[in-house]
Design a protein around this motif. Structure first.
Motif, PDB file in Angstrom:
ATOM      1  N   ALA A 103     -43.135  18.967 -43.280  1.00 58.52           N
ATOM      2  CA  ALA A 103     -44.451  19.139 -42.582  1.00 58.52           C
ATOM      3  C   ALA A 103     -45.632  19.782 -43.466  1.00 58.52           C
ATOM      4  CB  ALA A 103     -44.455  19.869 -41.031  1.00 58.52           C
ATOM      5  N   LYS A 104     -44.988  20.716 -44.604  1.00 58.77           N
ATOM      6  CA  LYS A 104     -45.793  21.572 -45.331  1.00 58.77           C
ATOM      7  C   LYS A 104     -45.168  21.552 -46.647  1.00 58.77           C
ATOM      8  CE  LYS A 104     -49.388  23.957 -46.877  1.00 58.77           C
ATOM      9  NZ  LYS A 104     -50.540  23.498 -47.225  1.00 58.77           N
ATOM     10  N   GLY A 105     -45.906  21.352 -47.754  1.00 61.24           N
ATOM     11  CA  GLY A 105     -45.215  21.621 -49.006  1.00 61.24           C
ATOM     12  C   GLY A 105     -45.095  20.271 -49.664  1.00 61.24           C
ATOM     13  N   GLU A 106     -44.417  20.427 -51.142  1.00 59.94           N
ATOM     14  CA  GLU A 106     -44.061  19.107 -51.824  1.00 59.94           C
ATOM     15  C   GLU A 106     -42.756  19.581 -52.257  1.00 59.94           C
ATOM     16  OE1 GLU A 106     -46.931  18.167 -54.759  1.00 59.94           O
ATOM     17  OE2 GLU A 106     -48.720  17.913 -53.209  1.00 59.94           O
ATOM     18  N   ILE A 107     -41.790  18.814 -51.918  1.00 59.46           N
ATOM     19  CA  ILE A 107     -40.307  19.130 -52.277  1.00 59.46           C
ATOM     20  C   ILE A 107     -39.429  18.000 -51.763  1.00 59.46           C
ATOM     21  CG2 ILE A 107     -39.690  20.440 -50.064  1.00 59.46           C
ATOM     22  CD1 ILE A 107     -37.963  22.047 -51.949  1.00 59.46           C
ATOM     23  N   ALA A 108     -38.541  17.562 -52.427  1.00 60.06           N
ATOM     24  CA  ALA A 108     -37.662  16.553 -51.947  1.00 60.06           C
ATOM     25  C   ALA A 108     -36.940  16.912 -50.521  1.00 60.06           C
ATOM     26  CB  ALA A 108     -36.983  16.180 -52.797  1.00 60.06           C
ATOM     27  N   LEU A 109     -37.012  16.031 -49.745  1.00 64.35           N
ATOM     28  CA  LEU A 109     -36.248  16.488 -48.277  1.00 64.35           C
ATOM     29  C   LEU A 109     -34.625  16.541 -48.684  1.00 64.35           C
ATOM     30  CD1 LEU A 109     -37.588  16.686 -45.534  1.00 64.35           C
ATOM     31  CD2 LEU A 109     -36.707  14.499 -44.885  1.00 64.35           C
ATOM     32  N   PRO A 110     -34.222  17.523 -48.134  1.00 59.18           N
ATOM     33  CA  PRO A 110     -32.628  17.977 -48.102  1.00 59.18           C
ATOM     34  C   PRO A 110     -31.837  16.815 -47.096  1.00 59.18           C
ATOM     35  CG  PRO A 110     -33.698  19.886 -48.024  1.00 59.18           C
ATOM     36  CD  PRO A 110     -34.952  19.141 -47.761  1.00 59.18           C
ATOM     37  N   ASP A 111     -30.838  16.466 -47.414  1.00 59.89           N
ATOM     38  CA  ASP A 111     -30.094  15.772 -46.470  1.00 59.89           C
ATOM     39  C   ASP A 111     -29.488  16.638 -45.246  1.00 59.89           C
ATOM     40  OD1 ASP A 111     -29.452  13.093 -47.552  1.00 59.89           O
ATOM     41  OD2 ASP A 111     -28.932  14.295 -49.498  1.00 59.89           O
ATOM     42  N   GLU A 112     -29.289  17.922 -45.753  1.00 59.21           N
ATOM     43  CA  GLU A 112     -28.830  19.029 -44.758  1.00 59.21           C
ATOM     44  C   GLU A 112     -29.486  20.588 -45.027  1.00 59.21           C
ATOM     45  OE1 GLU A 112     -24.704  19.004 -44.068  1.00 59.21           O
ATOM     46  OE2 GLU A 112     -24.696  16.953 -43.287  1.00 59.21           O
ATOM     47  N   ILE A 113     -29.678  21.209 -44.397  1.00 59.50           N
ATOM     48  CA  ILE A 113     -29.947  22.894 -44.431  1.00 59.50           C
ATOM     49  C   ILE A 113     -28.899  23.486 -43.988  1.00 59.50           C
ATOM     50  CG2 ILE A 113     -31.562  24.627 -44.290  1.00 59.50           C
ATOM     51  CD1 ILE A 113     -33.644  22.482 -44.328  1.00 59.50           C
ATOM     52  N   HIS A 114     -28.031  24.389 -44.450  1.00 61.04           N
ATOM     53  CA  HIS A 114     -26.871  24.849 -43.864  1.00 61.04           C
ATOM     54  C   HIS A 114     -27.195  26.700 -43.987  1.00 61.04           C
ATOM     55  CE1 HIS A 114     -23.485  22.044 -44.843  1.00 61.04           C
ATOM     56  NE2 HIS A 114     -24.527  21.386 -44.716  1.00 61.04           N
ATOM     57  N   PHE A 115     -26.989  27.121 -42.729  1.00 63.21           N
ATOM     58  CA  PHE A 115     -27.084  28.590 -42.272  1.00 63.21           C
ATOM     59  C   PHE A 115     -25.351  29.087 -42.186  1.00 63.21           C
ATOM     60  CE2 PHE A 115     -31.266  27.072 -41.746  1.00 63.21           C
ATOM     61  CZ  PHE A 115     -31.903  28.110 -42.011  1.00 63.21           C
ATOM     62  N   ALA A 116     -25.091  29.784 -43.154  1.00 64.68           N
ATOM     63  CA  ALA A 116     -23.877  30.667 -42.872  1.00 64.68           C
ATOM     64  C   ALA A 116     -23.757  31.937 -42.713  1.00 64.68           C
ATOM     65  CB  ALA A 116     -22.545  30.365 -43.797  1.00 64.68           C
ATOM     66  N   THR A 117     -22.830  32.735 -41.969  1.00 72.60           N
ATOM     67  CA  THR A 117     -23.130  34.170 -41.670  1.00 72.60           C
ATOM     68  C   THR A 117     -21.765  34.765 -42.224  1.00 72.60           C
ATOM     69  OG1 THR A 117     -22.447  34.170 -39.519  1.00 72.60           O
ATOM     70  CG2 THR A 117     -24.724  33.949 -39.976  1.00 72.60           C
ATOM     71  N   TYR A 118     -21.936  36.019 -42.881  1.00 72.82           N
ATOM     72  CA  TYR A 118     -20.835  36.897 -43.286  1.00 72.82           C
ATOM     73  C   TYR A 118     -21.120  38.337 -42.867  1.00 72.82           C
ATOM     74  CZ  TYR A 118     -20.748  32.984 -46.616  1.00 72.82           C
ATOM     75  OH  TYR A 118     -20.915  31.620 -47.220  1.00 72.82           O
ATOM     76  N   PRO A 119     -19.946  39.138 -42.473  1.00 73.10           N
ATOM     77  CA  PRO A 119     -20.005  40.378 -41.875  1.00 73.10           C
ATOM     78  C   PRO A 119     -20.924  41.113 -43.116  1.00 73.10           C
ATOM     79  CG  PRO A 119     -18.046  39.666 -41.205  1.00 73.10           C
ATOM     80  CD  PRO A 119     -18.551  38.594 -42.572  1.00 73.10           C
TER      81      PRO A 119
END
Length: 257
Positions: free
Chosen positions: A92-108
């Motif tokens: 919706a904003k910016g100029e960048i190739a669209l990723p296939d996936e965006i991952h969010f992983a959490t660690y203590p």
């Protein structure tokens, strides 16, 4: 989802302004030497959120799925988890190739994060499944910001937004965006926008420049977003936002987790 996106229109795109080439494995490793970092001691004993923009090679989706399953099992042994996976459907904003996936992983903590990445079993799985499947990747290791908000949790049925935010240089612009953000966050819930994460990267790896902040939220409906984009209060705040930002990448997509 595609039908919903077509219904968004110009007003939606206006609102969203807030807040690739194929590589060999050797080329990918070389690209990933582009590292930006600060002293990790600043996040000692704090929760870590790792964000990855993943670009897959064609036909390697099944191999990467196996990597996620096997790697996720090891991650859980360290008290971490894959918190959210989003498949972007539009930029919706910016100029960048669209990723296939965006991952969010959490660690203590950063200590756990480092131990996990040094785990021999995980390294073996990463080399066997992830590296052959990935065309390109940018990773942002992040900490929680001090922004106070009511955190809500969506599910895979929701439409998600992920914003990579870059401030103009100077404390005045950071403060200006904070003021803008405080104001819009009082309005956005009225239209069914819910906040999941506000994080600040402190180290990165890959070709995409490290943003100052990453925001993740989900929407109850696209109709609500259209209405919010034309809301007079929001319209009055947009100039304040635009003056504060140097760049913004805004992805809209579906959650698979």
């Amino acid at each position: 989802m595609k039908t919903m996106i077509k219904q968004v229109g110009v007003a939606f795109i206006c609102f969203l302004m807030i807040s690739c080439k194929t590589s060999t494995t050797q080329e990918l490793e070389q690209a990933n030497t582009n590292v930006q970092t600060v002293d990790p001691m600043i996040v000692k004993n704090e929760e870590i959120v790792n964000v990855a923009l993943v670009y897959l090679k064609e036909g390697e989706e099944a191999r990467f799925e196996e990597y996620k399953q096997k790697g996720g099992t090891i991650l859980e042994k360290y008290g971490g988890k894959i918190e959210r996976i989003i498949a972007p459907k539009m930029l919706a904003k910016g100029e960048i190739a669209l990723p296939d996936e965006i991952h969010f992983a959490t660690y203590p903590s950063i200590e756990v994060f480092n131990k996990f990445n040094e785990d021999p079993e995980f390294i073996k799985i990463r080399n066997e499944y992830a590296m052959p499947a990935i065309k390109d990747i940018s990773i942002f290791t992040s900490k929680n910001t001090n922004f106070k908000f009511e955190r809500e949790t969506g599910d895979h049925t929701k439409t998600y937004g992920v914003a990579l935010i870059y401030f103009k240089e100077g404390e005045r612009y950071v403060k200006q965006f904070e003021e803008y953000h405080d104001d819009v966050c009082k309005i956005m819930p009225e239209f069914g926008t819910h906040f999941e994460r506000f994080i600040a990267p402190f180290q990165s790896k890959g070709s995409v420049e490290m943003p100052d902040e990453i925001h993740r939220f989900y929407f109850d409906s696209m109709d609500g977003l259209q209405q919010m984009g034309t809301d007079e209060r929001m319209q009055a705040l947009f100039p304040k936002r635009d003056e504060a930002l140097q760049n913004l990448y805004f992805f809209i997509g579906e959650a698979s987790l």
